[in-house]
Write an enzyme that holds these catalytic residues in place. Structure first.
Site, PDB file in Angstrom:
ATOM      1  N   GLU A 143       0.727  -1.200   0.452  1.00 50.77           N
ATOM      2  CA  GLU A 143       0.230  -0.021  -0.651  1.00 50.77           C
ATOM      3  C   GLU A 143       0.790   1.522   0.223  1.00 50.77           C
ATOM      4  O   GLU A 143       1.911   1.158   0.592  1.00 50.77           O
ATOM      5  CB  GLU A 143      -0.886  -0.147   1.266  1.00 50.77           C
ATOM      6  CG  GLU A 143      -1.946  -1.225   0.921  1.00 50.77           C
ATOM      7  CD  GLU A 143      -3.151  -1.787   2.505  1.00 50.77           C
ATOM      8  OE1 GLU A 143      -4.126  -2.207   1.859  1.00 50.77           O
ATOM      9  OE2 GLU A 143      -2.427  -1.352   3.267  1.00 50.77           O
ATOM     10  N   CYS A 169      -1.964   4.294  10.845  1.00 45.68           N
ATOM     11  CA  CYS A 169      -0.422   3.541  10.310  1.00 45.68           C
ATOM     12  C   CYS A 169      -0.950   1.996  11.341  1.00 45.68           C
ATOM     13  O   CYS A 169      -1.401   2.421  12.027  1.00 45.68           O
ATOM     14  CB  CYS A 169       0.348   4.237  11.206  1.00 45.68           C
ATOM     15  SG  CYS A 169       0.779   5.701  11.380  1.00 45.68           S
ATOM     16  N   SER A 213      12.356   5.463   8.284  1.00 45.19           N
ATOM     17  CA  SER A 213      11.875   5.241   9.302  1.00 45.19           C
ATOM     18  C   SER A 213      11.730   3.852   9.548  1.00 45.19           C
ATOM     19  O   SER A 213      11.946   2.964   8.534  1.00 45.19           O
ATOM     20  CB  SER A 213       9.847   4.774  10.449  1.00 45.19           C
ATOM     21  OG  SER A 213       9.921   4.873  10.881  1.00 45.19           O
ATOM     22  N   CYS A 227       3.052   8.102   1.785  1.00 46.60           N
ATOM     23  CA  CYS A 227       4.072   7.386   2.880  1.00 46.60           C
ATOM     24  C   CYS A 227       4.638   6.218   1.831  1.00 46.60           C
ATOM     25  O   CYS A 227       3.196   5.365   1.087  1.00 46.60           O
ATOM     26  CB  CYS A 227       2.987   6.417   4.032  1.00 46.60           C
ATOM     27  SG  CYS A 227       3.155   6.605   5.057  1.00 46.60           S
ATOM     28  N   CYS A 281       7.100  -6.286  14.998  1.00 49.90           N
ATOM     29  CA  CYS A 281       6.928  -6.488  15.814  1.00 49.90           C
ATOM     30  C   CYS A 281       5.448  -6.765  16.603  1.00 49.90           C
ATOM     31  O   CYS A 281       4.042  -6.684  15.796  1.00 49.90           O
ATOM     32  CB  CYS A 281       6.797  -4.380  15.634  1.00 49.90           C
ATOM     33  SG  CYS A 281       8.552  -3.916  15.381  1.00 49.90           S
ATOM     34  N   CYS A 316       1.847  -4.474  15.304  1.00 55.36           N
ATOM     35  CA  CYS A 316       2.014  -4.543  13.491  1.00 55.36           C
ATOM     36  C   CYS A 316       1.477  -4.887  13.131  1.00 55.36           C
ATOM     37  O   CYS A 316       1.758  -6.354  12.925  1.00 55.36           O
ATOM     38  CB  CYS A 316       3.427  -3.755  13.086  1.00 55.36           C
ATOM     39  SG  CYS A 316       3.386  -3.229  10.996  1.00 55.36           S
ATOM     40  N   HIS A 358       9.134   2.860  20.571  1.00 53.02           N
ATOM     41  CA  HIS A 358       8.487   2.277  21.166  1.00 53.02           C
ATOM     42  C   HIS A 358       8.760   2.217  22.490  1.00 53.02           C
ATOM     43  O   HIS A 358       7.456   1.225  23.165  1.00 53.02           O
ATOM     44  CB  HIS A 358       7.883   1.031  20.622  1.00 53.02           C
ATOM     45  CG  HIS A 358       7.590   1.560  19.234  1.00 53.02           C
ATOM     46  ND1 HIS A 358       6.142   2.659  19.174  1.00 53.02           N
ATOM     47  CD2 HIS A 358       7.528   1.201  18.229  1.00 53.02           C
ATOM     48  CE1 HIS A 358       6.476   2.649  17.583  1.00 53.02           C
ATOM     49  NE2 HIS A 358       7.254   1.430  17.224  1.00 53.02           N
ATOM     50  N   CYS A 406       6.781  -8.112   6.568  1.00 50.67           N
ATOM     51  CA  CYS A 406       8.512  -7.296   7.187  1.00 50.67           C
ATOM     52  C   CYS A 406       9.125  -8.825   8.066  1.00 50.67           C
ATOM     53  O   CYS A 406       7.352  -9.576   8.756  1.00 50.67           O
ATOM     54  CB  CYS A 406       7.510  -6.742   8.031  1.00 50.67           C
ATOM     55  SG  CYS A 406       9.352  -6.066   8.862  1.00 50.67           S
TER      56      CYS A 406
HETATM   57  N1  SAH Z   1       9.590  -0.914   9.404  1.00 50.61           N
HETATM   58  C1  SAH Z   1       9.202   0.482   9.572  1.00 50.61           C
HETATM   59  C2  SAH Z   1       8.608   1.555   9.071  1.00 50.61           C
HETATM   60  C3  SAH Z   1       7.284   1.124   8.925  1.00 50.61           C
HETATM   61  S1  SAH Z   1       5.778   1.129  10.259  1.00 50.61           S
HETATM   62  C4  SAH Z   1       9.164   1.143  11.110  1.00 50.61           C
HETATM   63  O1  SAH Z   1       9.202  -0.039  11.873  1.00 50.61           O
HETATM   64  O2  SAH Z   1       9.832   1.792  11.364  1.00 50.61           O
HETATM   65  C5  SAH Z   1       6.094   3.204  11.045  1.00 50.61           C
HETATM   66  C6  SAH Z   1       5.489   2.954  11.933  1.00 50.61           C
HETATM   67  O3  SAH Z   1       3.583   2.987  12.253  1.00 50.61           O
HETATM   68  C7  SAH Z   1       6.464   2.889  13.059  1.00 50.61           C
HETATM   69  O4  SAH Z   1       6.856   3.921  13.648  1.00 50.61           O
HETATM   70  C8  SAH Z   1       5.482   1.602  13.483  1.00 50.61           C
HETATM   71  O5  SAH Z   1       5.985   1.167  14.677  1.00 50.61           O
HETATM   72  C9  SAH Z   1       4.035   2.397  13.615  1.00 50.61           C
HETATM   73  N2  SAH Z   1       3.314   1.307  13.498  1.00 50.61           N
HETATM   74  C10 SAH Z   1       3.212  -0.123  13.224  1.00 50.61           C
HETATM   75  N3  SAH Z   1       1.887  -0.341  13.653  1.00 50.61           N
HETATM   76  C11 SAH Z   1       1.536   0.533  13.890  1.00 50.61           C
HETATM   77  C12 SAH Z   1      -0.326   0.054  14.563  1.00 50.61           C
HETATM   78  N4  SAH Z   1      -0.914  -0.589  14.718  1.00 50.61           N
HETATM   79  N5  SAH Z   1      -0.486   1.276  15.405  1.00 50.61           N
HETATM   80  C13 SAH Z   1       0.341   2.421  15.013  1.00 50.61           C
HETATM   81  N6  SAH Z   1       1.803   2.645  15.115  1.00 50.61           N
HETATM   82  C14 SAH Z   1       1.967   1.334  13.942  1.00 50.61           C
HETATM   83 FE1  SF4 Z   2       7.986  -4.643  10.408  1.00 47.73          FE
HETATM   84 FE2  SF4 Z   2       7.335  -1.706  10.852  1.00 47.73          FE
HETATM   85 FE3  SF4 Z   2       6.029  -3.313  11.144  1.00 47.73          FE
HETATM   86 FE4  SF4 Z   2       8.312  -4.147  12.967  1.00 47.73          FE
HETATM   87  S1  SF4 Z   2       6.532  -1.869  12.698  1.00 47.73           S
HETATM   88  S2  SF4 Z   2       7.034  -5.751  11.628  1.00 47.73           S
HETATM   89  S3  SF4 Z   2       9.593  -3.105  11.418  1.00 47.73           S
HETATM   90  S4  SF4 Z   2       6.900  -3.236   9.249  1.00 47.73           S
END
Ligand code: SAH
Ligand code: SF4
Length: 384
Positions: free
Chosen positions: A93, A346, A204, A106, A117, A120, A228, A113
């Site tokens: 996306e 996000c 990021s 974005c 995390c 995510c 985080h 990935c």
């Molecule tokens: N992989 C990279 C970039 C993509 S994620 C990273 O982790 O930085 C972009 C941002 O969205 C990151 O800060 C991530 O922690 C945040 N993010 C991921 N899942 C989320 C969620 N469910 N709610 C809010 N932010 C989230």
């Molecule tokens: Fe990957 Fe970023 Fe999502 Fe973590 S927050 S799983 S690094 S996309």
């Protein structure tokens, strides 16, 4: 017949080399690059200042193609989200966020990935593959010229730039797909392509320390780090990559990066999770943690998804947390949730056309990719 070469895959130097192979002078590469990246033209025959012989050569050997658009939605607040087909049942996306004085795109760098995390949904899909340069820069190319079309500006016509800022905050960990990401960044900055300033392009990362150093040398754009957590035990459980690169290493890497960065601060992203990382004690610990790293904080209200088992912190808690950081002199913003009526916020970027039946295969790839980086990013959570 040999396969067509996709010119979106080539950085400025490679395009010069390619033109050389066709017996053309370097300035032809600049012209070609302007037609493609500044005017959105993909049809070689319309590139009127190129000699007919060159246009014919290109038509037989090259193409300009970005991933096919599967869907295109615009939110009530103007946020626009495209779902793009990257083959084999995978989709990524791209999200455009219009604001009064800027337009931010974005973009995604991987299908899925491997970092996994806990909060995510992209991580929960497993890892599928790295995007190519054409698939990364193609998101900017497609979005810029689709937005111009919506404004009534056809390809080939000069028009006002719609996208003024790019953030690599979509799906995937950009620093685990390093070379294609850097090539795409170079095109974003190139004056004969998008000509964006380094300050307006933000990468990021979840904290891939060695690659942060490499980025500072190869293409130092603005940096956001997904923090985080205020201590290692907590971060180990939220961002499994922390087990490989703990907070002390990450803070040192941020300081080193700043020596080369276009801005004099790092942006720390902090996803607000109810009862997990959002207490006053966490705020105090965080203030200590970042005491000698010039930084700003961006608090992201967690966007829930069913498998996570996590909840968003209450608005009053987020405000109180922000207040604590601000009182300690840290510039802190709370991210507005945009586009959530079209699942564009996000962490909601999940590529809804994903073929769920192949989830085991993707989980396997996630494990393999983790091994390749010598990391144990932790438990693989399966989606059912
Ligand atoms: N992989 C990279 C970039 C993509 S994620 C990273 O982790 O930085 C972009 C941002 O969205 C990151 O800060 C991530 O922690 C945040 N993010 C991921 N899942 C989320 C969620 N469910 N709610 C809010 N932010 C989230
Ligand atoms: Fe990957 Fe970023 Fe999502 Fe973590 S927050 S799983 S690094 S996309």
């Amino acid at each position: 017949m040999t396969a067509l070469i996709n010119l979106l895959d080539l950085d400025p130097a490679q395009l010069v080399a390619y033109c050389g192979e066709l017996g053309e002078k370097p300035f032809r590469a600049k012209q070609l690059q302007r037609w493609i990246h500044q005017l959105g033209v993909s049809d070689f025959d319309s590139m009127t200042d190129l000699a007919r012989s060159l246009r014919e050569k290109l038509a037989g050997r090259a193409t300009v193609s970005s991933p096919a658009v599967i869907s295109d939605h615009t939110s009530a607040d103007g946020t626009r989200k495209w779902l793009l087909d990257v083959g084999d049942g995978n989709a990524v996306e791209t999200v455009f966020i219009p604001e009064e004085h800027r337009g931010t795109l974005c973009i995604s760098t991987q299908a899925g990935c491997a970092v996994n995390c806990r909060f995510c949904s992209t991580g929960k899909q497993g890892f599928n593959r790295n995007l190519t340069v054409a698939e990364i820069i193609g998101q900017l190319w497609m979005a810029e010229f689709e937005l111009r079309k919506t404004q009534g500006i056809a390809p080939g016509q000069k028009g006002e730039r719609q996208i003024t800022n790019v953030v690599m905050m979509g799906m995937g960990e950009p620093l685990l797909n390093f070379e294609p990401t850097v090539t795409a960044l170079k095109l974003m900055l190139d004056d004969n392509a998008y000509g964006l300033s380094r300050r307006r392009v933000t990468l990021s990362t979840s904290g891939v320390v060695p690659m942060m150093d490499k980025l500072s040398q190869e293409c130092a754009v603005a940096l956001a780090v997904s923090l985080h957590a205020s201590n290692d035990a907590l971060r180990d459980s939220l961002v499994p990559l922390n087990r490989k690169h703990p907070l002390s290493e990450l803070m040192a890497a941020c300081k080193r990066y700043l020596e080369f960065a276009p801005r004099d601060f790092v942006t720390f992203e902090y996803c607000m999770l109810d009862g997990v990382n959002d207490t006053d004690q966490h705020a105090q610990e965080l203030i200590q943690l970042v005491r000698d790293v010039p930084c700003k904080f961006n608090l992201i209200p967690f966007n829930p998804f069913p498998e996570s088992g996590l909840k968003r912190s209450a608005t009053a808690r987020i405000k109180a947390f922000a207040q604590r950081l601000s009182a300690a002199g840290l510039v802190t913003t709370i991210r507005k949730t945009r586009g959530d009526d079209i699942d564009a916020a996000c962490g909601q970027l999940a590529g809804e056309v994903q073929d769920r039946t192949r989830v085991h295969e993707r989980m396997q790839k996630q494990v393999e990719y983790q091994k390749k980086f010598g990391a144990n990013f932790g438990r693989i959570v399966e989606i059912t």
